[in-house]
Design an enzyme around this catalytic site. Sequence first.
Site, PDB file in Angstrom:
ATOM      1  N   TRP A 362       0.832  -1.213   0.000  1.00  0.00           N
ATOM      2  CA  TRP A 362       0.000   0.000   0.000  1.00  0.00           C
ATOM      3  C   TRP A 362       0.863   1.259   0.000  1.00  0.00           C
ATOM      4  O   TRP A 362       0.390   2.341  -0.288  1.00  0.00           O
ATOM      5  CB  TRP A 362      -0.920   0.015   1.240  1.00  0.00           C
ATOM      6  CG  TRP A 362      -0.195   0.243   2.539  1.00  0.00           C
ATOM      7  CD1 TRP A 362       0.848  -0.490   3.035  1.00  0.00           C
ATOM      8  CD2 TRP A 362      -0.428   1.257   3.510  1.00  0.00           C
ATOM      9  NE1 TRP A 362       1.252   0.006   4.247  1.00  0.00           N
ATOM     10  CE2 TRP A 362       0.499   1.077   4.563  1.00  0.00           C
ATOM     11  CE3 TRP A 362      -1.343   2.297   3.595  1.00  0.00           C
ATOM     12  CZ2 TRP A 362       0.536   1.911   5.689  1.00  0.00           C
ATOM     13  CZ3 TRP A 362      -1.306   3.128   4.715  1.00  0.00           C
ATOM     14  CH2 TRP A 362      -0.370   2.929   5.741  1.00  0.00           C
ATOM     15  N   ASP A 363       2.147   1.082   0.302  1.00  0.00           N
ATOM     16  CA  ASP A 363       3.085   2.208   0.276  1.00  0.00           C
ATOM     17  C   ASP A 363       2.919   3.003  -1.028  1.00  0.00           C
ATOM     18  O   ASP A 363       3.011   4.227  -1.038  1.00  0.00           O
ATOM     19  CB  ASP A 363       4.540   1.729   0.321  1.00  0.00           C
ATOM     20  CG  ASP A 363       4.852   0.754   1.449  1.00  0.00           C
ATOM     21  OD1 ASP A 363       3.935   0.057   1.888  1.00  0.00           O
ATOM     22  OD2 ASP A 363       6.017   0.681   1.857  1.00  0.00           O
ATOM     23  N   GLU A 489       0.614  -2.391  12.539  1.00  0.00           N
ATOM     24  CA  GLU A 489       0.702  -3.854  12.568  1.00  0.00           C
ATOM     25  C   GLU A 489       0.935  -4.401  13.966  1.00  0.00           C
ATOM     26  O   GLU A 489       1.090  -5.605  14.140  1.00  0.00           O
ATOM     27  CB  GLU A 489       1.811  -4.320  11.630  1.00  0.00           C
ATOM     28  CG  GLU A 489       1.492  -3.995  10.176  1.00  0.00           C
ATOM     29  CD  GLU A 489       2.589  -4.407   9.205  1.00  0.00           C
ATOM     30  OE1 GLU A 489       3.707  -4.686   9.654  1.00  0.00           O
ATOM     31  OE2 GLU A 489       2.302  -4.439   8.002  1.00  0.00           O
ATOM     32  N   LYS A 593       2.783   0.698  16.110  1.00  0.00           N
ATOM     33  CA  LYS A 593       3.990   0.597  15.285  1.00  0.00           C
ATOM     34  C   LYS A 593       4.178   1.838  14.417  1.00  0.00           C
ATOM     35  O   LYS A 593       5.272   2.340  14.256  1.00  0.00           O
ATOM     36  CB  LYS A 593       3.883  -0.648  14.401  1.00  0.00           C
ATOM     37  CG  LYS A 593       5.086  -0.848  13.485  1.00  0.00           C
ATOM     38  CD  LYS A 593       4.918  -2.070  12.589  1.00  0.00           C
ATOM     39  CE  LYS A 593       6.166  -2.305  11.744  1.00  0.00           C
ATOM     40  NZ  LYS A 593       5.962  -3.313  10.721  1.00  0.00           N
ATOM     41  N   GLN A 594       3.072   2.296  13.835  1.00  0.00           N
ATOM     42  CA  GLN A 594       3.174   3.396  12.866  1.00  0.00           C
ATOM     43  C   GLN A 594       1.852   4.141  12.809  1.00  0.00           C
ATOM     44  O   GLN A 594       0.813   3.585  13.159  1.00  0.00           O
ATOM     45  CB  GLN A 594       3.512   2.836  11.496  1.00  0.00           C
ATOM     46  CG  GLN A 594       2.431   1.938  10.907  1.00  0.00           C
ATOM     47  CD  GLN A 594       2.972   0.997   9.842  1.00  0.00           C
ATOM     48  OE1 GLN A 594       3.351  -0.130  10.130  1.00  0.00           O
ATOM     49  NE2 GLN A 594       2.983   1.462   8.619  1.00  0.00           N
TER      50      GLN A 594
END
Length: 787
Positions: A362-363, A489, A593-594
């Site tokens: 998806w980046d 994640e 995580k992000q």
Amino acid sequence: MAESRNNRDAQPWSLRRRQHELTALERTESLFALSNGHIGIRGTLEEGEPRALPGTYLNGFHEQHPLPYAETGYGDPEDGQTMVNATDGKIIRLLVEDEPFDVRYGETTSHERVLDFRTGTLARSTEWISPTGRRVLVRSQRIVSFTQRAVMALRYEVWPLDADMQLVVQSDLLANEPIAPQSNDPRVSVALDAPLVPEFADASEYHAVLNHHTRNSGLRMAAAMDHRIETPHGLRTDISAEADLARLSLAVDVPRGERLCVTKYVGYGWSARRSAPALRAQVDAALAGALQTGWEGLLEEQRDYLAEFWSAADIELHGDAELQQAVRFALFHVLQAGARGESRAIPGKGLTGPGYEGHAFWDTETFVLPVLTYTMPEAARYALRWRYSTLDKARGRARLLGQRGAAFPWRSIDGAECSAYWPAGTAAFHVSADVADAVSRYFAASGDSRFDAGYGTEILVETARLWHSLGHYDREGNYRIDGVTGPDEYTAVADNNAYTNLMAQRNLREAARACSRNPRVAGVLGVDAQEPEAWSEAADHMFVPFDEAIGVHQQSSEFTAHAEWDFDKTGESDYPLLLHYPYFDLYRKQVVKQADLVLAMYLRGDAFDARQKEHNFIYYEARTVRDSSLSAAPQAVLAAETGFLDLAYDYFAEVCLTDLNDLHGNVSQGVHIGSLAGAWTSVVAGFGGMRDHDGYLSFAPRLPSALERLTFRLRMRDSLVEVQITPDWATYRLLSGEPLELAHYGDPILVTPDEAVSKQVPPLPGSARPEPEQPSGRRPRRRNTRA
Ligand code: BGC
């Protein structure tokens, strides 16, 4: 995270590494990789050694292998895909008298390599004294052509410095280069050990060609080389070709002060369908074109191509030389990854290294395509056409999972799901909404109605169908999407991930709009009158969890009720957490995580009010560890929007230096294209406050204290706009195209060819507040102001 001293001498348009790079080749091989999105070559030295990882990649050229499972489950993908190291055409070995030129022996008195963002070349200059005291100067320059996408070219020059010398040069095409296994799984290693099966080899005069195919994926590739040689004296040459090696050898006596110059042209091609003779003809034709253009011609085309790119993409920062360089480095790599992929994926590492096996994530849609959409829209269109070309596989995947519509893969090369881990793989269904979002953004910014009718609408419809079958109404009439993984994640298979639900909501609405724009296409796709109504209804009832007691949105249902992570007990060496703690523990605690909800607040900013944004941002800052390089850019955007401008600048600096300073310790495997794209996003959406509401651009610019001035440009339909920001003023200029209506802090403005519009930047509202806190040890490095 690793620290670095600010580099005040950074060149604004190039990246230079001197002598010391010879001890850190594994990093510079990635930083100095050249690519046009179709071919990628790592920045290994021409002589082949010393090296960490050679790499020559052709976008989409991969091998297939069984995926490892301890226990299999229904719907697990069976086959993995891994990008193959293709035939290496950049090798040129040199013998000085009878000694191999090798910087590990003798003495290297000077060495420098320069990646130039305006010429699109990697240049090298090395002065070397052989163990027996012979001194030579070796210079090279290489390009992967943006204009002739099947071509890379390399000029190699040698000067004997103190005496006449006999020089021998060997120019190779080398297939099945031995490289260290890249996987712990023996089945993967077997599939990738000598992955190229020879089919055909031929050589004559200065020209040679090698054809190979892969064992399992059934792909075929060809590489051909040709040379032009300039030398003051007679030359002896020999050319040979065997299964995995074609070699042109030339020997020549060169007087002191004169030079030997070899220009090497290499053509590449691969195909799943074409025969060996057809591929051979294809690469020979590419070579013929390159030879006709010639070395100088290729360099000139390259410069022109880049001049055009920079005219729309450049970002000028006044006040920070290191980040000025870094932001251009970032944009250069984003361009390299996306420029000429032409209906192939843009992998997470571009074509700069074997990391993530060459998979696209998806980046691409969420991080890279926004940049390309506003700077190089045709590249964005091609990348979306790659997704379109995989739609049948995505439909098949949805069917297999008992769903309607299309489920795009979490990671893939050819469109088939390759993730062997459900919770951080297929369960991250949001990838389908991310694709849909990129489609809508591209259409709004370009007005490309042919794309909309021919490709975009179908993607929107099929992804909306996925959401409409994945979700359900609960007793209260809320539309819920349960059991999915959002961008974070460290929380997996959760209910109502706010990011997923909000992106799905937009997807459902955009699909309904696309059907009313394109009723004929909708008819062909079997969309009846009720279906868009059902989508809109689900969108209207989409559930977004909110914790009333503490007044923040929940990243997913129950998230704020989970136990807190003990950050005080977590040492610096325990990061990234996924390598030091079991997933089950990460999954059940409030550790992020992000950017997840924070990313939602950027991409779906319309779903949150200003107060919620601030509360949410502060709450999630304290729990976000940035174990993914995709995190810092959205954090920069939200820090800027909520008025924490210096924090935004710290994040921006981290984004910019992720690869240059190897902050994640893995740049040897390739640069992080999504993160590099985030440098643009931090500037344009962060400090520029740009948001796109259906093709209507609004700005809320504000500079961090480190910067005196900031300038960026954007393409919008046929117009090119420049935005310049100083601490007190923002100036909007139309550089070309039709007048455009924009908004500055909500006030409409019209930019016309006649005059620039300058507007005051309002002071930051509210009183001074403490900065948000991050988990201990995870604060981004404070960037010196006015470096
Ligand atoms: C991140 C994903 C990302 C992937 C590839 C992972 O570490 O968590 O969001 O797509 O890397 O960059």
